[in-house]
Motif scaffolding. Sequence first.
Motif, PDB file in Angstrom:
ATOM      1  N   TYR A  75     -80.275 -77.114  37.871  1.00  0.00           N
ATOM      2  CA  TYR A  75     -79.395 -77.997  37.128  1.00  0.00           C
ATOM      3  C   TYR A  75     -77.925 -77.707  37.387  1.00  0.00           C
ATOM      4  N   HIS A  76     -77.629 -76.461  37.691  1.00  0.00           N
ATOM      5  CA  HIS A  76     -76.220 -76.132  37.697  1.00  0.00           C
ATOM      6  C   HIS A  76     -75.611 -75.844  39.049  1.00  0.00           C
ATOM      7  N   TRP A  91     -64.511 -84.166  20.873  1.00  0.00           N
ATOM      8  CA  TRP A  91     -65.229 -84.259  22.147  1.00  0.00           C
ATOM      9  C   TRP A  91     -66.304 -83.189  22.227  1.00  0.00           C
ATOM     10  N   GLY A  92     -67.245 -83.463  23.018  1.00  0.00           N
ATOM     11  CA  GLY A  92     -68.271 -82.466  23.283  1.00  0.00           C
ATOM     12  C   GLY A  92     -69.362 -82.476  22.246  1.00  0.00           C
ATOM     13  N   THR A 102     -69.233 -72.758  22.113  1.00  0.00           N
ATOM     14  CA  THR A 102     -70.183 -72.429  21.060  1.00  0.00           C
ATOM     15  C   THR A 102     -69.892 -71.045  20.489  1.00  0.00           C
ATOM     16  N   GLN A 155     -63.137 -70.993  30.731  1.00  0.00           N
ATOM     17  CA  GLN A 155     -63.896 -69.878  31.249  1.00  0.00           C
ATOM     18  C   GLN A 155     -63.178 -68.562  31.053  1.00  0.00           C
ATOM     19  N   THR A 185     -62.695 -72.223  39.526  1.00  0.00           N
ATOM     20  CA  THR A 185     -62.641 -73.088  38.369  1.00  0.00           C
ATOM     21  C   THR A 185     -61.225 -73.153  37.873  1.00  0.00           C
ATOM     22  N   THR A 186     -60.826 -74.352  37.606  1.00  0.00           N
ATOM     23  CA  THR A 186     -59.499 -74.495  37.046  1.00  0.00           C
ATOM     24  C   THR A 186     -59.599 -74.693  35.551  1.00  0.00           C
ATOM     25  N   TRP A 187     -60.796 -74.773  35.067  1.00  0.00           N
ATOM     26  CA  TRP A 187     -60.973 -75.085  33.675  1.00  0.00           C
ATOM     27  C   TRP A 187     -60.690 -73.852  32.830  1.00  0.00           C
ATOM     28  N   PRO A 188     -59.846 -74.007  31.849  1.00  0.00           N
ATOM     29  CA  PRO A 188     -59.364 -72.831  31.126  1.00  0.00           C
ATOM     30  C   PRO A 188     -60.403 -72.137  30.265  1.00  0.00           C
ATOM     31  N   ASN A 242     -75.428 -68.277  31.470  1.00  0.00           N
ATOM     32  CA  ASN A 242     -74.989 -69.635  31.239  1.00  0.00           C
ATOM     33  C   ASN A 242     -74.156 -69.653  29.964  1.00  0.00           C
ATOM     34  N   ALA A 243     -72.971 -69.170  30.097  1.00  0.00           N
ATOM     35  CA  ALA A 243     -72.137 -68.938  28.925  1.00  0.00           C
ATOM     36  C   ALA A 243     -71.711 -70.246  28.298  1.00  0.00           C
ATOM     37  N   THR A 244     -71.621 -70.247  27.002  1.00  0.00           N
ATOM     38  CA  THR A 244     -71.110 -71.424  26.310  1.00  0.00           C
ATOM     39  C   THR A 244     -69.898 -70.999  25.495  1.00  0.00           C
ATOM     40  N   PRO A 245     -68.751 -71.005  26.128  1.00  0.00           N
ATOM     41  CA  PRO A 245     -67.562 -70.474  25.462  1.00  0.00           C
ATOM     42  C   PRO A 245     -67.263 -71.160  24.140  1.00  0.00           C
TER      43      PRO A 245
END
Lengths: 692, 413
Positions: A321-322, A689-690, A597, A8, A3-6, A592-595
């Motif tokens: 789903y994931h 967003w989101g 939130t 996480q 993952t490149t998404w920060p 299923n972490a929701t950073p």
Amino acid sequence: RDTTWPYQCFGCFVFKPSAKKKKTLSLADHFIHGCEGAENSEKRFKLCQDLWDQIKTDTEVLQDELNRNILDSLLDFTRKCSSTRQHSDWASQMRASEIPTAALVLGVNVPDHDMTFQSLSDLLQQSVTPYVASVQAKECGALKHLIKRVLERLMGTVVTVDDEEEEEAEQTSAQHHKSVHCSLSTLCDWYNTKTKKSNTGTPGKKRSSPVRDGPQQPPVVIIFKDLEAFNPRVLQDFILICSRYIERLPLMFIFGIATSPSTIQHLLPHSVSSLLCIELFQSLSCTQHLATVIDKLILTKQFPFKLNGKVMQVLISIFLYHDFSVRKFIKGIQLALLEHFHSQPLSVLCCKKKEALLNVMQLDHLDLERIRHLLSFKRYVEKQEPREQVDLLTDDTHLKEVCQKLIKDLHKYHKNYYPILRCLHTLTSSLPRYPLGKQIRELHLICLEKNVWESEDYQSAMKLLKMLAKDELIALLQRCAEILQPAKSKKIKSALVQLEDMLTKFKQLDSNITSPLKHLQKKTDLAQLQKTLLEMNESRRAKKLSPFEVLRNEALEFIDSLVKSHLSPPESQVLNEVCYYTSSATVRRHLNATPRTSIQAALNSPFYYLQNDRLKTEDGTVSNAAPDICIAYATVVSAAEGNDPDSDNFGKVDEVKHARFIRAVSELEFLGFIKSTKQKTDHVARLTWGGC
Amino acid sequence: IKHFQTTITCNYPSIFIYGHRASGKSHVMHVLLKELELPHATVSCVECVSVALLFEQVLLSFFGCDAASLLPRSASLSDFVRIYRQQCSQSPAKQTRYIVMEKAELLRDTDANLLPALLRLQELVEDNVTIILLSEIVWDKFRPNTGCFEPLLLHFPDYSKGELHTILSQDRHPSYSDEFYSSYINILLGVFYSVCRDLRELRHLAALNFSKFCEPLEEGKVKETDTHKLWRNIEPHLKKAMQTVYLREVSSVQWEQMQQTEEKENGALRGLSAHTHVELPYYSKFLLIAAYLASYNPARTDKRFFLKHHGKIRKTNFLKKNEKTSNHLLGPKPFPLDRLLAIFYSVVDSRVAPTASIFSQISSLVTLQLLTQVSHDDQLDAPKYKCAVSMDFICAISRTVNFEIVKYLYDFL
């Protein structure tokens, strides 16, 4: 998954159950520390560990079995390729310049592939060739790195890449091996010396395979684990180089493909792909894989540990789903297992029947009190006679005896539940529009949630079953009987006898009764036909059931009664809390972490994370004592609602406060909640967003 | 072909040879140098991941491994020249030495000074050496900006039909006569010459279909000389091969297997491109759909598509812009992550929490090359993506989740 998404980075993923599992004493300590009911925690830890070990070995066996087909065919492929190379007939000579390539389509669940590739390369090394190298895209950014990795893995030496000046690499290479140049010709030379040596030096070692004439040449297999991620340029060049050496070096490729084989054409131009001789291998789809895992791990009485409906739902929906990752699914089970044994003191009874009965006798007063507080037990007590009620609530030894009986009942329930579930599934899974689900896991979920026979879907399924043709119904019942065959419990056995009875009756129908339709075929004239049809119609209207219909209704009622007596949801069972893990929220939070939130939760209610009760406020507003950033966040939120772009509450204040304010604002900006509008100094916009 | 020999021997510092793929450049060079027993080094430029490797290979084949080991790590051009001189003073050349460089077009991507230097290597090392560059590209595309020594240009023309026939006939099957194979090649060329002149491909095809060609012969139905009957037998076959094998959709082994089983099941083998179905997790499908919509719809139309109460946007007003050209003709446009997620949340039917796995799904879609990241990797803040799947693909995906994508596409309004 890479993952490149920060986001996480925000530690919500830190919980790693596997880290806790290794057999070191400190882990047991770790487990025992802070767990509920410390007295028997060691025992629970052991139980948990044993169970997990068993699950793990079982899944590994399962995985191997599932992959066996495809691995076998791949092995055959490699063997065939290496043998045709040594043939000298005209056709294979004409083809000699092609590099044999297996395109292995594995599906998008990339994390699961590692295991497959591991066992593949192990198998190859065992039975076909000692020369196997697997490479991943991320370690091969450039051509030289790719060659370097391949060489390193094949030759087991350190390979120097010229213009990379890594002091360390140089030192180690000086120490261990003489450095080799990074080119395939080096590999070629190495291979030649190796094969020569093994042919002359240790002839006995490789005689296991049938002796062929000429020098034996095991192929050199290179596995590209994730073909899609490779830089096309690098891959093309590598293949071009390899094809130059194919005459001297029996190379072979295996491409691991996650999407579809047409990616090969996207990646490689025709001039390159024409150098390959590609054969396609399709692996089992991951949903099938999951179905097997559920079938073998969940839908069995073998493991005393169970998941309740909600937890199952969470795990399955994460899968569907994931990520499609079976490995993650099993990790989820592991997490639930660990949590269960960690948080539920009575889980000491969650083991094999004999052991559980023993453990019941060793329960102390505290544990028995816990049992008395169980919801299911309370319900049970309420149903008993007043005298018995008092006994159960006061007399410890009596309670222990009753508990033993209850545990036995629970085990019996499981013994009966799964075969009947499978029966119901075989009956309903082929009905039109699948009222009770196509997969057995769907049916299982329904049964876990509520009394399945009360649901509308069940009613409609039964109606549909009544419409089945005779031979279809017989076939289905036959299969049910096969399912019930291996079961050992008394009830199931008697059910089986009944079912077989019915089957024989069905078959007798065949011989005794010639259906009215048979007469029809003989009569050809129209008037007669109409007459008989009318007769048939009338007889139907008169509700006069044919023997088949009678028997059919009987069979279905029998199935219905089986369902009603055995498929009640586990919540209705006494002491189900011992075996069933129920906290779906925990599982969801961990898997299923929701950073984002969590950050918002931290900002809204700082007391939760800072564990400081003084920060709690009654009306949900942020207290004055909260960290600056929380106050700033609250201000921003209210500002966005009230259309007041800046918080002037601070007004004219001293410099320290101003600095704190600026810092809080920039922290918020860093977290991505606000951003400077650049329209007017000091103005910021809330990021929206989101929708969270 | 042989007349190149004279030019080769004339000791020019550098020669540039170009011609199409499989027009026999390397082969001629190789045979020629071998036949004349000239000292030479053949290097493929693809293989030389660094220049040092190139130098090493040249030195290795001229002076043996002692000389090659003299090269320092990360050798530069001057190192090479120094060692070359040193070596050649020890063993002076009796004849011209030749360095043959295949796929020379790759030299353009290396250091700017390498190509000009190699072209005048003769002067640099003061030895009788000739560089021969082989390429598929004409020299005009090579010439560096700074100018350089002009090599001698030679062109290898494509083979004619007759030449192809002669060459192909040479690798005949040992158990059949020359004439027979030659007639087979004749038939083959008749079918394929109009679409393919690549020698390598033709050879491949010839090898594959030969066994089929011989079939009636083996069954004893026809004699070797009965070409007409043989032609009738093989022709439909070759036509079929043209559809599949030519693009290597079906590998040679599979083709052969198919030929064996064909009588029974009429060739049910599907090519590589026929397998386009991809299984994806539920949310990944919607992410991909959202990405597709974001790529092919103008951003200003999002409001119209995804807001329930988008107010009265008059259709004429909405469509009036001069966006006559279809967005699908222009290809996918980049979009920021925020827009992707906004569309995703409105497209997916249930409420979805923005979990970490949603984000990791985006990045795994990127690794699967279904999305491409447009912005640089370092840009963590607002990454931009493009959707890299086709219309057919996305339609198939949307069908599986009961989403009517066409209703949401601006182009199809």
